[in-house]
Design a protein around this motif. Structure first.
Motif, PDB file in Angstrom:
ATOM      1  N   ALA A 120       0.822  -1.210   0.000  1.00  0.00           N
ATOM      2  CA  ALA A 120       0.000   0.000   0.000  1.00  0.00           C
ATOM      3  C   ALA A 120       0.854   1.258   0.000  1.00  0.00           C
ATOM      4  CB  ALA A 120      -0.933   0.004   1.213  1.00  0.00           C
ATOM      5  N   VAL A 121       2.070   1.153   0.521  1.00  0.00           N
ATOM      6  CA  VAL A 121       2.981   2.295   0.575  1.00  0.00           C
ATOM      7  C   VAL A 121       3.941   2.283  -0.606  1.00  0.00           C
ATOM      8  CG1 VAL A 121       4.816   3.425   1.901  1.00  0.00           C
ATOM      9  CG2 VAL A 121       2.838   2.420   3.086  1.00  0.00           C
ATOM     10  N   TYR A 122       4.563   1.126  -0.838  1.00  0.00           N
ATOM     11  CA  TYR A 122       5.649   1.031  -1.822  1.00  0.00           C
ATOM     12  C   TYR A 122       5.227   0.455  -3.164  1.00  0.00           C
ATOM     13  CZ  TYR A 122       8.306   1.839   2.423  1.00  0.00           C
ATOM     14  OH  TYR A 122       8.779   2.374   3.596  1.00  0.00           O
ATOM     15  N   GLY A 123       4.037  -0.123  -3.213  1.00  0.00           N
ATOM     16  CA  GLY A 123       3.566  -0.682  -4.479  1.00  0.00           C
ATOM     17  C   GLY A 123       4.328  -1.919  -4.881  1.00  0.00           C
ATOM     18  N   LEU A 124       4.514  -2.092  -6.156  1.00  0.00           N
ATOM     19  CA  LEU A 124       5.241  -3.236  -6.701  1.00  0.00           C
ATOM     20  C   LEU A 124       6.733  -3.057  -6.484  1.00  0.00           C
ATOM     21  CD1 LEU A 124       4.690  -5.822  -8.581  1.00  0.00           C
ATOM     22  CD2 LEU A 124       5.597  -4.370 -10.410  1.00  0.00           C
ATOM     23  N   PRO A 125       7.425  -4.053  -5.946  1.00  0.00           N
ATOM     24  CA  PRO A 125       8.879  -3.919  -5.771  1.00  0.00           C
ATOM     25  C   PRO A 125       9.601  -3.860  -7.120  1.00  0.00           C
ATOM     26  CG  PRO A 125       7.983  -5.746  -4.472  1.00  0.00           C
ATOM     27  CD  PRO A 125       6.920  -5.331  -5.422  1.00  0.00           C
ATOM     28  N   VAL A 126      10.552  -2.979  -7.230  1.00  0.00           N
ATOM     29  CA  VAL A 126      11.382  -2.819  -8.428  1.00  0.00           C
ATOM     30  C   VAL A 126      10.524  -2.767  -9.691  1.00  0.00           C
ATOM     31  CG1 VAL A 126      13.582  -3.504  -9.472  1.00  0.00           C
ATOM     32  CG2 VAL A 126      13.004  -4.343  -7.210  1.00  0.00           C
ATOM     33  N   PRO A 127       9.593  -1.833  -9.782  1.00  0.00           N
ATOM     34  CA  PRO A 127       8.779  -1.741 -10.995  1.00  0.00           C
ATOM     35  C   PRO A 127       9.614  -1.268 -12.171  1.00  0.00           C
ATOM     36  CG  PRO A 127       8.426   0.186  -9.632  1.00  0.00           C
ATOM     37  CD  PRO A 127       9.295  -0.749  -8.827  1.00  0.00           C
ATOM     38  N   GLN A 128       9.128  -1.511 -13.371  1.00  0.00           N
ATOM     39  CA  GLN A 128       9.905  -1.147 -14.554  1.00  0.00           C
ATOM     40  C   GLN A 128      10.132   0.359 -14.668  1.00  0.00           C
ATOM     41  OE1 GLN A 128      11.385  -3.705 -15.086  1.00  0.00           O
ATOM     42  NE2 GLN A 128      10.854  -4.482 -17.098  1.00  0.00           N
ATOM     43  N   ILE A 129       9.258   1.159 -14.091  1.00  0.00           N
ATOM     44  CA  ILE A 129       9.473   2.604 -14.142  1.00  0.00           C
ATOM     45  C   ILE A 129      10.725   2.985 -13.357  1.00  0.00           C
ATOM     46  CG2 ILE A 129       8.085   3.144 -12.107  1.00  0.00           C
ATOM     47  CD1 ILE A 129       8.368   5.203 -15.382  1.00  0.00           C
ATOM     48  N   ASP A 130      11.123   2.167 -12.369  1.00  0.00           N
ATOM     49  CA  ASP A 130      12.353   2.432 -11.622  1.00  0.00           C
ATOM     50  C   ASP A 130      13.583   1.889 -12.339  1.00  0.00           C
ATOM     51  OD1 ASP A 130      10.912   3.709  -9.704  1.00  0.00           O
ATOM     52  OD2 ASP A 130      11.169   2.192  -8.139  1.00  0.00           O
ATOM     53  N   GLN A 131      13.375   1.024 -13.321  1.00  0.00           N
ATOM     54  CA  GLN A 131      14.496   0.535 -14.125  1.00  0.00           C
ATOM     55  C   GLN A 131      14.871   1.535 -15.219  1.00  0.00           C
ATOM     56  OE1 GLN A 131      16.041  -2.543 -13.245  1.00  0.00           O
ATOM     57  NE2 GLN A 131      14.697  -2.004 -11.545  1.00  0.00           N
ATOM     58  N   PHE A 132      13.916   2.346 -15.617  1.00  0.00           N
ATOM     59  CA  PHE A 132      14.148   3.306 -16.697  1.00  0.00           C
ATOM     60  C   PHE A 132      15.293   4.279 -16.405  1.00  0.00           C
ATOM     61  CE2 PHE A 132      13.021   7.735 -17.904  1.00  0.00           C
ATOM     62  CZ  PHE A 132      13.374   7.676 -19.247  1.00  0.00           C
ATOM     63  N   PRO A 133      15.357   4.922 -15.225  1.00  0.00           N
ATOM     64  CA  PRO A 133      16.464   5.868 -15.000  1.00  0.00           C
ATOM     65  C   PRO A 133      17.835   5.217 -15.072  1.00  0.00           C
ATOM     66  CG  PRO A 133      14.717   6.189 -13.388  1.00  0.00           C
ATOM     67  CD  PRO A 133      14.405   4.916 -14.111  1.00  0.00           C
ATOM     68  N   ALA A 134      17.974   4.017 -14.502  1.00  0.00           N
ATOM     69  CA  ALA A 134      19.276   3.346 -14.533  1.00  0.00           C
ATOM     70  C   ALA A 134      19.686   2.982 -15.953  1.00  0.00           C
ATOM     71  CB  ALA A 134      19.231   2.092 -13.659  1.00  0.00           C
ATOM     72  N   GLY A 135      18.724   2.515 -16.745  1.00  0.00           N
ATOM     73  CA  GLY A 135      19.041   2.107 -18.107  1.00  0.00           C
ATOM     74  C   GLY A 135      19.267   3.251 -19.061  1.00  0.00           C
ATOM     75  N   MET A 136      18.698   4.426 -18.736  1.00  0.00           N
ATOM     76  CA  MET A 136      18.743   5.541 -19.683  1.00  0.00           C
ATOM     77  C   MET A 136      19.395   6.791 -19.101  1.00  0.00           C
ATOM     78  SD  MET A 136      17.369   4.506 -22.586  1.00  0.00           S
ATOM     79  CE  MET A 136      16.628   5.884 -23.484  1.00  0.00           C
ATOM     80  N   ILE A 137      20.218   6.655 -18.069  1.00  0.00           N
ATOM     81  CA  ILE A 137      20.834   7.828 -17.454  1.00  0.00           C
ATOM     82  C   ILE A 137      21.769   8.533 -18.428  1.00  0.00           C
ATOM     83  CG2 ILE A 137      22.622   6.376 -16.407  1.00  0.00           C
ATOM     84  CD1 ILE A 137      21.225   9.700 -15.018  1.00  0.00           C
ATOM     85  N   GLY A 138      22.543   7.772 -19.214  1.00  0.00           N
ATOM     86  CA  GLY A 138      23.427   8.391 -20.200  1.00  0.00           C
ATOM     87  C   GLY A 138      22.672   9.182 -21.249  1.00  0.00           C
ATOM     88  N   PRO A 139      21.671   8.571 -21.911  1.00  0.00           N
ATOM     89  CA  PRO A 139      20.862   9.332 -22.862  1.00  0.00           C
ATOM     90  C   PRO A 139      20.170  10.539 -22.232  1.00  0.00           C
ATOM     91  CG  PRO A 139      20.563   7.000 -23.242  1.00  0.00           C
ATOM     92  CD  PRO A 139      21.389   7.124 -21.996  1.00  0.00           C
ATOM     93  N   TYR A 140      19.744  10.404 -20.981  1.00  0.00           N
ATOM     94  CA  TYR A 140      19.083  11.536 -20.339  1.00  0.00           C
ATOM     95  C   TYR A 140      20.041  12.714 -20.184  1.00  0.00           C
ATOM     96  CZ  TYR A 140      17.189  14.560 -16.731  1.00  0.00           C
ATOM     97  OH  TYR A 140      16.768  15.671 -16.035  1.00  0.00           O
ATOM     98  N   GLN A 141      21.256  12.455 -19.743  1.00  0.00           N
ATOM     99  CA  GLN A 141      22.218  13.538 -19.545  1.00  0.00           C
ATOM    100  C   GLN A 141      22.494  14.275 -20.848  1.00  0.00           C
ATOM    101  OE1 GLN A 141      25.316  11.129 -17.797  1.00  0.00           O
ATOM    102  NE2 GLN A 141      24.774  11.740 -15.716  1.00  0.00           N
ATOM    103  N   LYS A 142      22.670  13.533 -21.931  1.00  0.00           N
ATOM    104  CA  LYS A 142      22.911  14.175 -23.230  1.00  0.00           C
ATOM    105  C   LYS A 142      21.652  14.883 -23.737  1.00  0.00           C
ATOM    106  CE  LYS A 142      27.177  12.824 -23.619  1.00  0.00           C
ATOM    107  NZ  LYS A 142      28.270  13.825 -23.533  1.00  0.00           N
ATOM    108  N   SER A 143      20.502  14.246 -23.539  1.00  0.00           N
ATOM    109  CA  SER A 143      19.245  14.822 -24.016  1.00  0.00           C
ATOM    110  C   SER A 143      18.904  16.098 -23.272  1.00  0.00           C
ATOM    111  CB  SER A 143      18.112  13.807 -23.851  1.00  0.00           C
ATOM    112  OG  SER A 143      18.323  12.665 -24.655  1.00  0.00           O
TER     113      SER A 143
END
Length: 441
Positions: free
Chosen positions: A239-262
């Motif tokens: 009820a507080v944390y929702g689904l553990p390690v949801p895919q929306i939390d994987q997005f920043p780790a996988g795309m941090i390089g593109p985000y910095q350049k973008s």
């Protein structure tokens, strides 16, 4: 009702049917406390990154982030669920053998392992594969010359929010000596997958990708198991944390390089040049192999920035003692392979850069705030960075220039590739495992 992403919403809804033993009793209709669109709530979006209201008023982005907050990784979760029938060490050994030998040559391996690996070999039509190797070469330069001084600081991003950091708190993976292992594993993963052919089937990078994906699912599986019953060891409140390690939390780790350049490109009002677009495609493909869907892997600079910031705008702010302990233990960890004078000096320099990167990225340069969060910058840290910056920046610039010259590009890439391989020797042999017996209670 899903108006913009019906296929993604349907995928979320199917999870209970596809893996009932894990998701059959999970309430996918109840929005967890971590997700907030209340304008009065403080979010994880720093004010310097833009007006939060702009993202909250975008229904398409809000639907995407909300839906992805419930998105798991059923193919990998099925393998993780096998840990109820197999000892973790035996299961990991079977996964590694199938990676190296192929499913047909490991008949005793459960079919779920081969199905996951077969799925990861599929190539979606929304990736430009002609750009992958160029993008890997671009990323390889950063893995060799920049990441060793920045990964620790970037690694801390997850730990600045108590809602997103809880999986690491639960596993105890960032406490004591294990902090160094996890940081080195992360750095090694991004390095080994950036090697030539690093994502090809039967390459070390492919196996590492399988192991990272499975590790995330193991954490998800064990956290959900602890959300059930009334045991004193129950530590995950959906009820507080929702689904553990949801895919929306994987997005920043996988795309941090593109985000910095973008983010830089958007601020400058320009398009990404070819080498950066190639890097984006490489990161999208790698993240796809890690289980992220197309909807969470945008290809344009503006879309990457918008999704990155929209996630932060809906993630409720939280920073507690557990976060501070994670930050401190990660910053204090000794990452070098020996206690030689050289390695001690290199570790000190890297820590100084990581402290500066943390203060700039998460504290807007406020050193007192950084100290409150567990990162203490001293004049000596600034002096180390100032003394070594000319060498590091000039070496990076020289390699980048050489890589653009036809007579030197081959030499530059060989130099970078050899340096990455030497870095991998320093990082040690990654395990990419998680054992619930070691979890903090």
């Amino acid at each position: 009702m899903a108006h913009y992403y019906p296929e993604l919403a349907a995928r979320v809804a199917r999870q209970a049917e596809e893996l009932p033993e894990l998701y059959g009793d999970f309430d996918f209709e109840a929005t967890p406390e971590r997700f907030t669109t209340d304008p009065d709530d403080r979010s994880a979006l720093p004010s310097r990154l833009g007006d939060r209201a702009k993202y909250l008023d975008n229904p398409r982005l809000m639907e995407l982030v909300h839906t992805a907050t419930f998105l798991a990784d059923v193919p990998a979760d099925r393998v993780a669920a096998l840990s109820s029938r197999y000892p973790v060490s035996e299961l990991i050994d079977l996964v590694r053998r199938v990676c190296r030998e192929g499913a047909d040559n490991v008949p005793e391996a459960p079919s779920e392992i081969g199905e996951l690996i077969e799925l990861m070999q599929q190539k979606p039509d929304w990736i430009d594969y002609d750009m992958i190797e160029d993008g890997a070469a671009y990323s390889r330069t950063y893995a060799a010359l920049v990441s060793p001084f920045m990964t620790r600081g970037a690694f801390l991003a997850t730990f600045t929010n108590s809602y997103a950091a809880l999986p690491m708190t639960l596993t105890g993976a960032l406490s004591g000596t294990r902090a160094a292992r996890r940081v080195n594993e992360t750095t090694a993963y991004f390095a080994v997958t950036a090697l030539p052919g690093g994502l090809d089937r039967f390459s070390p990078g492919f196996e590492a990708t399988v192991m990272v994906r499975l590790m995330h699912s193991m954490v998800r599986y064990n956290a959900l198991q602890r959300s059930r019953g009334n045991s004193r060891r129950r530590t995950w409140d959906t009820a507080v944390y929702g689904l553990p390690v949801p895919q929306i939390d994987q997005f920043p780790a996988g795309m941090i390089g593109p985000y910095q350049k973008s983010e830089k490109a958007v601020r400058a009002g320009r398009e990404l040049p070819y080498d950066e677009r190639a890097m984006v495609e490489f990161h999208r493909y790698r993240a796809h192999m890690l289980g992220l869907p197309e909807e969470l892997l945008p290809g344009t600079a503006q879309d990457i920035v918008d999704l990155f910031n929209a996630r932060a705008a809906t993630l409720k702010y939280g920073f507690d003692d557990s976060c501070r302990k994670l930050v401190t233990s990660t910053m204090d960890a000794y990452l070098r392979p020996s206690d030689s004078a050289y390695d001690k000096a290199a570790d000190a320099v890297e820590k100084s850069y990581s402290k500066l990167a943390f203060a700039a990225a998460f504290c807007e340069g406020d050193l007192r705030r950084a100290a409150d969060m567990g990162v203490h910058l001293s004049p000596l840290d600034v002096a180390r960075a100032a003394a070594t910056a000319p060498f590091l920046t000039s070496r990076f610039a020289a390699v980048r220039i050489a890589g653009k010259l036809p007579v030197l590009d081959g030499f530059a890439d060989r130099y970078v590739t050899d340096l990455v391989r030497r870095r991998l020797d320093d990082y040690g042999i990654p395990e990419y495992t998680t054992d619930s017996r070691e979890y903090a209670h």
